[in-house]
Design a protein around this motif. Sequence first.
Motif, PDB file in Angstrom:
ATOM      1  N   ASN A  73       0.666   4.187  -2.645  1.00 64.90           N
ATOM      2  CA  ASN A  73       0.425   5.535  -2.135  1.00 64.90           C
ATOM      3  C   ASN A  73       1.381   6.546  -2.764  1.00 64.90           C
ATOM      4  N   ARG A 121       5.759   9.728   4.701  1.00 68.96           N
ATOM      5  CA  ARG A 121       4.507   9.026   4.391  1.00 68.96           C
ATOM      6  C   ARG A 121       4.651   7.537   4.706  1.00 68.96           C
ATOM      7  N   TYR A 166       0.824  -1.207   0.000  1.00 65.76           N
ATOM      8  CA  TYR A 166       0.000   0.000   0.000  1.00 65.76           C
ATOM      9  C   TYR A 166       0.858   1.257   0.000  1.00 65.76           C
ATOM     10  N   SER A 167       1.955   1.224   0.740  1.00 67.00           N
ATOM     11  CA  SER A 167       2.839   2.390   0.793  1.00 67.00           C
ATOM     12  C   SER A 167       3.391   2.710  -0.589  1.00 67.00           C
ATOM     13  N   ILE A 174       2.270   5.857   7.665  1.00 62.51           N
ATOM     14  CA  ILE A 174       1.062   5.326   7.049  1.00 62.51           C
ATOM     15  C   ILE A 174       0.408   4.223   7.889  1.00 62.51           C
ATOM     16  N   HIS A 189       0.560   9.778  -5.589  1.00 64.73           N
ATOM     17  CA  HIS A 189       0.903  11.196  -5.496  1.00 64.73           C
ATOM     18  C   HIS A 189       1.829  11.636  -6.635  1.00 64.73           C
ATOM     19  N   HIS A 192      -7.959   8.982  -0.897  1.00 60.03           N
ATOM     20  CA  HIS A 192      -7.533   8.757  -2.278  1.00 60.03           C
ATOM     21  C   HIS A 192      -8.726   8.508  -3.195  1.00 60.03           C
ATOM     22  N   SER A 217      -6.410   7.194   4.671  1.00 59.73           N
ATOM     23  CA  SER A 217      -5.671   7.448   3.430  1.00 59.73           C
ATOM     24  C   SER A 217      -6.408   6.874   2.229  1.00 59.73           C
TER      25      SER A 217
END
Length: 242
Positions: A155, A186, A151-152, A190, A159, A203, A199
Amino acid sequence: MKSPVRWPAPETPAPDLVIERFAPEQTYKTKVYVALKQAIANMDIYSSPEPKWIDERQLSERLGVSRTPVREAVAMLEQEGFVKSLPRRGIMVLRKTQREVVEMIQAWAALESMAARLAVVNATDDELKGLRKLFEGFDDSHKPSEHLGDYSSANIVFHQTIIRISGSKLLGEMTDNLLLHVRGIRQLTIGRDDRIGRSMQDHLGIIEALEKRDPDLAERLSREHTLGLAAYVAAHGQEIFD
């Protein structure tokens, strides 16, 4: 005998001939600079209070170049505030202070929210679908909270993509150095305090606003999302920076 005709001088000089130069091949210095900057971005410098060090000799050997372009690249990164050369000790990767990081995130919020506004106009439908696809793999069987690494990564790409699909090259250049530090924070925050759940909701809200081609909403949601990170770092800085 007639006098020669004298033409009046032009009131303004003719414009200079504009010719773009051919793009030169990357020098070793530039290649080392790019490689080293990427390596620093991947070092996760905020995960530990211990300083991170770069060895000039090892770097030279791994890249297969002499020490000269390495030193030149390090000098460029030092000017940008990413590293500091310490005599007889080596090259230390610099971490920003809590206050500096908060200010960087606030600057990112301003720039990315404008990028979101521009993306409403400039992004194609396929590019917006690409944003949604980043999170399609997360569901009850593949929960973001149980796959923080995946997920990081999604993420960060989210961005970066907002900036790219804005169509503004300048915004990309302005956020390039900011991202190196913002992405580290982040990734570090997170998984804390159910931030990952908020988050994901943020999104999806931003994506929906973009798909509706609503510039005001996309800009506001993007700004509020990133300012939420700034507020979290400001409130929990001791846990992160000590």
